[in-house]
Scaffold this active site. Structure first.
Site, short mmCIF file in Angstrom:
data_model
loop_
_atom_site.label_atom_id
_atom_site.label_comp_id
_atom_site.label_asym_id
_atom_site.label_seq_id
_atom_site.Cartn_x
_atom_site.Cartn_y
_atom_site.Cartn_z
N CYS A 116 0.81 -1.23 0.00
CA CYS A 116 0.00 0.00 0.00
C CYS A 116 0.84 1.27 0.00
O CYS A 116 0.32 2.35 -0.28
CB CYS A 116 -0.95 0.00 1.18
SG CYS A 116 -2.04 -1.43 1.20
N HIS A 249 -3.44 7.39 2.15
CA HIS A 249 -3.80 6.04 1.72
C HIS A 249 -5.19 5.73 2.27
O HIS A 249 -5.46 5.96 3.46
CB HIS A 249 -2.76 5.05 2.22
CG HIS A 249 -3.17 3.62 2.01
ND1 HIS A 249 -3.67 3.18 0.82
CD2 HIS A 249 -3.16 2.55 2.84
CE1 HIS A 249 -3.96 1.89 0.92
NE2 HIS A 249 -3.67 1.49 2.14
N ASN A 279 -10.09 -0.17 -0.07
CA ASN A 279 -8.63 -0.02 -0.06
C ASN A 279 -8.09 -0.60 -1.38
O ASN A 279 -8.11 -1.81 -1.57
CB ASN A 279 -8.07 -0.78 1.14
CG ASN A 279 -6.56 -0.69 1.25
OD1 ASN A 279 -5.88 -0.23 0.33
ND2 ASN A 279 -6.03 -1.16 2.37
N1 ACO Z 1 -18.13 -8.51 9.63
C1 ACO Z 1 -18.55 -8.82 10.87
N2 ACO Z 1 -17.69 -9.16 11.87
C2 ACO Z 1 -16.38 -9.20 11.56
C3 ACO Z 1 -15.88 -8.88 10.28
C4 ACO Z 1 -16.83 -8.53 9.29
N3 ACO Z 1 -16.48 -8.20 8.03
N4 ACO Z 1 -14.54 -9.00 10.30
C5 ACO Z 1 -14.18 -9.36 11.54
N5 ACO Z 1 -15.31 -9.49 12.31
C6 ACO Z 1 -15.40 -9.89 13.69
C7 ACO Z 1 -14.23 -10.68 14.18
O1 ACO Z 1 -14.31 -12.03 13.80
C8 ACO Z 1 -14.34 -10.49 15.67
O2 ACO Z 1 -15.32 -11.37 16.14
P1 ACO Z 1 -15.13 -12.11 17.57
O3 ACO Z 1 -15.08 -11.00 18.57
O4 ACO Z 1 -16.35 -12.97 17.65
O5 ACO Z 1 -13.83 -12.85 17.46
C9 ACO Z 1 -14.89 -9.08 15.80
O6 ACO Z 1 -15.43 -8.74 14.53
C10 ACO Z 1 -13.83 -8.08 16.17
O7 ACO Z 1 -12.69 -8.31 15.35
P2 ACO Z 1 -11.50 -7.32 15.35
O8 ACO Z 1 -10.47 -7.78 14.37
O9 ACO Z 1 -11.04 -7.09 16.75
O10 ACO Z 1 -12.21 -6.01 14.81
P3 ACO Z 1 -11.65 -4.59 14.70
O11 ACO Z 1 -12.47 -3.64 15.45
O12 ACO Z 1 -10.17 -4.55 14.96
O13 ACO Z 1 -11.89 -4.27 13.17
C11 ACO Z 1 -10.58 -4.14 11.16
C12 ACO Z 1 -11.25 -5.05 12.18
C13 ACO Z 1 -11.65 -3.32 10.47
C14 ACO Z 1 -9.84 -4.97 10.15
C15 ACO Z 1 -9.62 -3.22 11.95
O14 ACO Z 1 -8.75 -3.96 12.74
C16 ACO Z 1 -8.82 -2.36 11.05
O15 ACO Z 1 -9.32 -1.43 10.47
N6 ACO Z 1 -7.50 -2.61 10.96
C17 ACO Z 1 -6.67 -1.89 10.05
C18 ACO Z 1 -6.38 -2.81 8.98
C19 ACO Z 1 -6.51 -2.22 7.62
O16 ACO Z 1 -7.08 -1.19 7.36
N7 ACO Z 1 -5.92 -2.96 6.74
C20 ACO Z 1 -5.96 -2.63 5.39
C21 ACO Z 1 -4.72 -3.11 4.78
S1 ACO Z 1 -3.34 -2.46 5.54
C22 ACO Z 1 -3.10 -1.04 4.89
O17 ACO Z 1 -3.62 -0.68 3.87
C23 ACO Z 1 -2.20 -0.20 5.66
#
Ligand code: ACO
Length: 322
Positions: A116, A249, A279
């Site tokens: 990215c 980004h 993204n």
């Molecule tokens: N729909 C519903 N529930 C979901 C989904 C979904 N699409 N995805 C995950 N969950 C669930 C998980 O399984 C978990 O369930 P559990 O508690 O029963 O185990 C719960 O939601 C919480 O999961 P977390 O991973 O803790 O959720 P979080 O609040 O951290 O959100 C996310 C996840 C959106 C990925 C967040 O961590 C994030 O934004 N991280 C940044 C990553 C990113 O943007 N990456 C892009 C690529 S990297 C880059 O471009 C720099």
């Protein structure tokens, strides 16, 4: 004194927007529009159809950027494509793009892989080539078909990404363009975001899908983006108040809000496309920049900050006068 200045922009999104509900229905995901919008800001994304490759998206974006810059294909003496989803193992997507655009100038063409942050890396490399005097007119593209490396059973990743391309023409100029750039990497974080597979012996070996520790990525991204933004603004002898537009980004609205807040920038100064594009990895910054330019918000003379972070981990920023 030679400067490197952006003289044209372009972008391309394949097909029609796919809403969260449509994606959830298509893949039988245990998710909801509310969850995705609340955690990421993403409402829709675009996916390339079968047989459409990164070089096809790059071609459309590149063609627009050349037209906007008033440049003919043979004016381009350097083609750099940032991508983690290239058409082939080789030749490079940049070489394929050079051929598709009919560029016969004999200049260099190569890909950059910094996920990215790829566009930040590609732009900074092009800037160095131009400042060295070795090249005069570069086409710098971010192009991705991330849909090809998504595991549709992994709801934690497959809802986040989309396909697209963005491009700029970067030229040698007597007028200031890029004011300061900075690139960083820390490979010890390689495991928090990766596609840990390879092609070998005629098949995919290992895991050919995006794997991510979302919370670790979130924390890392927020920390380094604020740092690198401060670094380039200080290097240019400016302050955050001098910035007209932040083009971050487009990974996640919460990362963007958090870095803007840490840097003291109001959200009105952020170009946002994450809602409609998801993204698009290396394509996201030039795509958002082109949208900002074509919508008339980013104007000639504006001070613009690009910043990106991605797998590796890699990160970087560029401050420029458009
Ligand atoms: N729909 C519903 N529930 C979901 C989904 C979904 N699409 N995805 C995950 N969950 C669930 C998980 O399984 C978990 O369930 P559990 O508690 O029963 O185990 C719960 O939601 C919480 O999961 P977390 O991973 O803790 O959720 P979080 O609040 O951290 O959100 C996310 C996840 C959106 C990925 C967040 O961590 C994030 O934004 N991280 C940044 C990553 C990113 O943007 N990456 C892009 C690529 S990297 C880059 O471009 C720099």
């Amino acid at each position: 004194m030679i400067h490197a200045r952006i003289t044209g922009t372009g972008s391309y999104l394949p097909g029609s927007p796919i809403s969260n509900d449509a994606l959830i229905a298509a893949h039988g995901l245990d998710s909801s529009d509310d969850w995705i919008v609340e955690r990421t800001g993403i409402k829709a994304r675009h996916f390339a159809g079968p047989g459409v490759a990164a070089s096809d998206l790059a071609y459309e974006a590149g063609r627009q950027a050349l037209a906007a810059a008033g440049r003919a294909p043979n004016d381009i003496d350097l083609v750099i494509v940032a991508t983690s989803t290239p058409d082939y193992v080789f030749p490079s997507t940049a070489a394929l793009l050079q051929a598709k655009l009919g560029i016969k100038s004999g200049g260099a063409a190569f890909d950059v892989q910094a996920v990215c942050s790829g566009f930040m890396y590609a732009l900074t490399i092009a800037e160095k080539f131009i400042l060295s005097g070795s090249h005069k007119c570069a086409l710098v593209v971010g192009a991705e078909v991330f849909s090809r490396i998504l595991d549709w059973k992994d709801r934690g990743t497959c809802v986040l990404f989309g396909d697209g391309a963005g491009a700029v023409v970067l030229e040698a100029s007597a007028e200031p363009g890029i004011l300061a750039s900075s690139l960083h990497a820390d490979g010890s974080y390689n495991s928090i975001l990766s596609v840990p597979g390879q092609v070998s012996g005629g098949q995919a070996i290992g895991d050919p899908f995006v794997r991510m520790d979302g919370q670790a990525v979130f924390k890392f991204a927020v920390k380094v983006l604020a740092e690198v933004a401060s670094e380039v603004v200080a290097a240019a002898g400016l302050t955050p108040a001098d910035i007209d537009w932040l083009v971050p980004h487009q990974a996640n609205i919460r990362i963007i809000q958090s870095t803007a807040r840490k840097f003291g920038l109001p959200m009105e100064k952020c170009i946002l496309t994450v809602h409609d594009h998801g993204n698009t990895s290396a394509a996201s910054i030039p795509l958002a920049f082109d949208h900002g330019v074509r919508s008339g918000r980013i104007k000639c003379g504006d001070v613009v900050l690009f910043e990106g972070v991605g797998g590796g981990f890699t990160w970087g920023a560029t401050l420029l006068k458009y």
